[in-house]
Design a protein around this motif. Structure first.
Motif: not given
Length: 372
Positions: A187-189, A255-269
């Motif tokens: 996406a950055k590229d 990536l964070a320096d380029a503005g990215a946010l982490p992919q959060r863990p989501l508890w499902a089920s």
């Protein structure tokens, strides 16, 4: 003023999402009420949820009749219904999205589960769903199959936010995070603003216990029975440890320096399947900063009513979690076999629900044409 358990959960860094959506929830205001009263800040959907929503009651009769009159196919009708509901829910959650800069206020819609083994088909449908919903706070759900990993990367690389679903194993979770970070690099590229791309990784919990408890019962010893109800939490806690590790690397820092946010863990089920267990087990025992917990309404109500939130219940449990998985291995329960079975069964259930939905809507279209 009394602080509710759901408020305490939010204060501890857990985003509460509802694992359900229907036109009735939107029309009657019950979803808005959950936002206002029970700290709900997002919604997840899946083929089973849409099947239940569309085939129960008469909320969709008018749109099905209109589609029948227009000569629409069953696939076109289901696509229109689901994307309209999700778009309307996105509008409802838009203030939450604005207040959290897009972190929450998210509504998920899943690609056709029959495409789970079709990389190119998944990428195409992800783009079509994103374009049709046309809301900044939508998340496109893609199953974490081996074929799905490349689709996850390509979809993120196109600037589309993704909910990666049906994750059961720690090894696959590592591959999902790699696919996410590769997607952001693409996406950055491609010139996309990384701060606008969001993602969660949906790690399934209660199904792990359901499968492993069955195997422990078959063994039948006191040692085996003592491990019941522990595997799901252990697996999820070790997933959070993986999250902490892979979002502390030099690769991620760039990536964070380029503005990215982490992919959060989501508890499902997170609905308890064994009534012997506390009905808030997969909520109060999986509290950690920066996670999402998507709950069926029954679990949400139980948490609001009597959930006990005691701070972070994940990070301090890594040693016990490892000990639990080691004990299961010592009893001859294969972790790799269990997670493979769960992925296969999970996909089969979603495909079956989708086919039932198509069959039921096809019958409704036929009836509408007959009545016209």
């Amino acid at each position: 003023m009394t602080t509710t358990p759901t408020q305490l959960l939010s204060d501890a860094g857990v985003s509460i999402w509802l694992d359900d959506l229907s036109r009735g929830r939107l029309a009657t205001g019950t979803l808005r009420k959950l936002i206002e009263e029970k700290n709900v800040v997002g919604v997840t959907t899946n083929p089973s949820i849409f099947h239940a929503a569309i085939t129960t009651g008469h909320d969709y009769d008018n749109i099905i009749a209109a589609k029948a009159a227009a000569g629409a196919s069953v696939e076109e009708t289901v696509f229109a219904i689901t994307t309209t509901d999700v778009a309307d829910a996105c509008d409802l959650f838009a203030p939450v999205a604005a207040a959290t800069k897009g972190v929450d206020g998210r509504v998920s819609i899943e690609v056709d589960p029959r495409l789970a083994w079709d990389t190119a088909g998944t990428i195409t449908e992800a783009k079509e769903l994103h374009a049709q919903v046309n809301k900044e706070n939508v998340l496109i759900k893609i199953p974490a199959t081996l074929e799905g990993l490349e689709a996850i990367t390509a979809t993120l690389g196109a600037g589309i936010s993704v909910n990666v679903t049906l994750i059961f194993s720690l090894e696959r979770y590592r591959a999902v995070i790699n696919a996410f970070q590769s997607g952001l690099e693409q996406a950055k590229d491609n010139g996309h603003d990384l701060s606008k791309i969001h993602s969660v990784a949906s790690f399934f919990v209660s199904r792990v216990d359901a499968e492993i408890d069955k195997r422990l019962d078959a063994i039948g010893t006191d040692e085996a029975r003592a491990l019941k109800g522990k595997a799901g939490l252990a697996n999820a806690r070790l997933a959070y440890q993986v999250y902490e590790e892979l979002f502390s690397t030099e690769r991620w820092a760039l990536l964070a320096d380029a503005g990215a946010l982490p992919q959060r863990p989501l508890w499902a089920s997170t609905g308890v399947k064994d009534p012997a267990y506390p009905d808030t087990l997969y909520v109060t025992e999986l509290v950690a900063p920066g996670v999402v917990n998507t709950m069926p309404e029954k679990t949400l109500d139980a948490t609001y009513d009597h959930g006990t939130v005691t701070g972070n219940t994940v990070s301090r449990g890594y040693d016990d979690a490892n000990a639990t998985l080691n004990a299961l291995d010592a009893l001859g329960i294969s972790y790799n076999e269990v997670v493979a079975v769960l992925e296969s069964e999970g996909l089969d259930k979603f495909v079956a629900s989708w086919k039932e939905l198509l069959n039921d809507v096809e019958a409704a279209l036929a009836a509408a044409r007959k009545d016209a």
